[in-house]
Scaffold this active site. Structure first.
Site, PDB file in Angstrom:
ATOM      1  N   CYS A   1      -4.327  12.860  20.287  1.00  0.00           N
ATOM      2  CA  CYS A   1      -4.766  12.098  19.122  1.00  0.00           C
ATOM      3  C   CYS A   1      -5.725  12.936  18.279  1.00  0.00           C
ATOM      4  O   CYS A   1      -6.568  13.652  18.811  1.00  0.00           O
ATOM      5  CB  CYS A   1      -5.438  10.798  19.560  1.00  0.00           C
ATOM      6  SG  CYS A   1      -4.299   9.685  20.403  1.00  0.00           S
TER       7      CYS A   1
ATOM      8  N   HIS B   1      -4.958   3.165  24.962  1.00  0.00           N
ATOM      9  CA  HIS B   1      -6.342   3.603  25.042  1.00  0.00           C
ATOM     10  C   HIS B   1      -6.597   4.228  26.413  1.00  0.00           C
ATOM     11  O   HIS B   1      -5.887   3.946  27.382  1.00  0.00           O
ATOM     12  CB  HIS B   1      -7.282   2.437  24.804  1.00  0.00           C
ATOM     13  CG  HIS B   1      -7.263   1.947  23.391  1.00  0.00           C
ATOM     14  ND1 HIS B   1      -8.142   1.012  22.923  1.00  0.00           N
ATOM     15  CD2 HIS B   1      -6.484   2.291  22.325  1.00  0.00           C
ATOM     16  CE1 HIS B   1      -7.911   0.787  21.644  1.00  0.00           C
ATOM     17  NE2 HIS B   1      -6.903   1.551  21.255  1.00  0.00           N
TER      18      HIS B   1
ATOM     19  N   GLU C   1      -8.896   3.691  28.591  1.00  0.00           N
ATOM     20  CA  GLU C   1      -9.205   2.704  29.630  1.00  0.00           C
ATOM     21  C   GLU C   1      -7.922   2.089  30.185  1.00  0.00           C
ATOM     22  O   GLU C   1      -7.773   1.928  31.401  1.00  0.00           O
ATOM     23  CB  GLU C   1     -10.084   1.577  29.065  1.00  0.00           C
ATOM     24  CG  GLU C   1     -11.387   2.052  28.449  1.00  0.00           C
ATOM     25  CD  GLU C   1     -11.325   2.293  26.952  1.00  0.00           C
ATOM     26  OE1 GLU C   1     -12.330   2.011  26.280  1.00  0.00           O
ATOM     27  OE2 GLU C   1     -10.282   2.764  26.451  1.00  0.00           O
TER      28      GLU C   1
ATOM     29  N   CYS D   1     -12.775  -1.357  23.225  1.00  0.00           N
ATOM     30  CA  CYS D   1     -12.403  -2.452  22.324  1.00  0.00           C
ATOM     31  C   CYS D   1     -12.269  -3.733  23.148  1.00  0.00           C
ATOM     32  O   CYS D   1     -12.335  -3.707  24.379  1.00  0.00           O
ATOM     33  CB  CYS D   1     -11.076  -2.128  21.620  1.00  0.00           C
ATOM     34  SG  CYS D   1      -9.646  -2.141  22.726  1.00  0.00           S
TER      35      CYS D   1
ATOM     36  N   CYS E   1      -9.315  -3.644  25.747  1.00  0.00           N
ATOM     37  CA  CYS E   1      -9.633  -2.877  26.947  1.00  0.00           C
ATOM     38  C   CYS E   1     -10.685  -3.585  27.794  1.00  0.00           C
ATOM     39  O   CYS E   1     -10.649  -3.527  29.018  1.00  0.00           O
ATOM     40  CB  CYS E   1     -10.078  -1.462  26.579  1.00  0.00           C
ATOM     41  SG  CYS E   1      -8.707  -0.435  25.999  1.00  0.00           S
TER      42      CYS E   1
ATOM     43  N   TYR F   1     -19.045   2.160  19.157  1.00  0.00           N
ATOM     44  CA  TYR F   1     -17.933   1.943  18.248  1.00  0.00           C
ATOM     45  C   TYR F   1     -18.402   0.935  17.203  1.00  0.00           C
ATOM     46  O   TYR F   1     -19.303   0.140  17.466  1.00  0.00           O
ATOM     47  CB  TYR F   1     -16.714   1.431  19.026  1.00  0.00           C
ATOM     48  CG  TYR F   1     -15.437   1.481  18.244  1.00  0.00           C
ATOM     49  CD1 TYR F   1     -14.894   2.689  17.827  1.00  0.00           C
ATOM     50  CD2 TYR F   1     -14.768   0.310  17.908  1.00  0.00           C
ATOM     51  CE1 TYR F   1     -13.726   2.729  17.096  1.00  0.00           C
ATOM     52  CE2 TYR F   1     -13.591   0.344  17.179  1.00  0.00           C
ATOM     53  CZ  TYR F   1     -13.074   1.565  16.775  1.00  0.00           C
ATOM     54  OH  TYR F   1     -11.922   1.598  16.049  1.00  0.00           O
TER      55      TYR F   1
END
Length: 150
Positions: free
Chosen positions: A30, A74, A76, A102, A105, A123
Site C-alpha cells: 500500500c 487491514h 489487524e 478502525c 478492526c 488516526y
C-alpha cells in the site's frame, strides 16, 4: 521485582514488539499508509499481519485515483485471520499495531479475545479506540506515553 521495575520491563517489551510491527509494515504494498500488526501471547509472537490485498489478488492497494480499494485487508484483520487458520487462540493476547484501529478492526479485536492494544500513530477517526475502551480493553499509545514522560 517491584512494581516500577515490572512497569519499565513491560514498556521495554511493548516498544520492542511495536518496532517489530513497524518493520512488518514494510511488507505492505500500500502506498497511502503501511500498517503492521503483531499478536503476542505469553511473550511469544503468535501472529502477524500487514495491510494488503487478499491472497490471489494483485498487490495493488489503491485505484487510479489513489483511493484505497474496498477489498484491502487491514493489518489487524490479517493477523486475526491467520490466528483462525492456525488453530491457535488469541484469547488474552496483546495486539501491537502501528496505527490505531478502525471500528471494523476493533470489532474483530474484541471478538478475538484480545485484552490489550498497543499502538503508535493515532488516526483521525477514534471510533475504533472508543469501542475498545467500551469493551474494557486496555489501550496503550506509546507515542503519547513517551511524550508524557518528557
Amino acid at each position: 521485582m517491584n512494581k516500577l521495575e515490572i512497569k519499565n520491563k513491560q514498556e521495554q517489551f511493548d516498544r520492542s514488539y511495536l518496532e517489530m510491527a513497524q518493520v512488518w509494515a514494510k511488507n505492505s504494498y500500500c502506498k497511502r499508509r503501511r500498517v503492521g500488526a503483531l499478536i503476542v501471547k505469553e511473550r511469544m509472537i503468535i501472529s502477524d499481519g500487514y495491510n494488503g490485498t487478499p491472497a490471489g489478488f494483485d498487490n495493488v492497494c489503491e485505484d487510479e485515483n489513489g483511493k484505497t480499494k474496498p477489498y484491502v485487508l487491514h493489518a489487524e484483520a490479517n493477523a486475526i485471520t491467520k490466528i483462525a487458520k492456525s488453530g491457535n487462540s488469541s484469547k488474552g493476547a496483546t495486539m501491537y499495531v502501528t496505527t490505531a484501529p478502525c471500528v471494523e478492526c476493533a470489532k474483530l479485536i474484541i471478538q478475538a479475545g484480545i485484552v490489550r492494544l498497543v499502538y503508535k500513530d493515532s488516526y483521525t477517526v477514534t471510533d475504533g479506540l472508543d469501542l475498545l475502551v467500551r469493551a474494557g480493553i486496555e489501550i496503550v499509545n506509546l507515542t503519547e506515553r513517551k511524550n508524557d514522560d518528557q
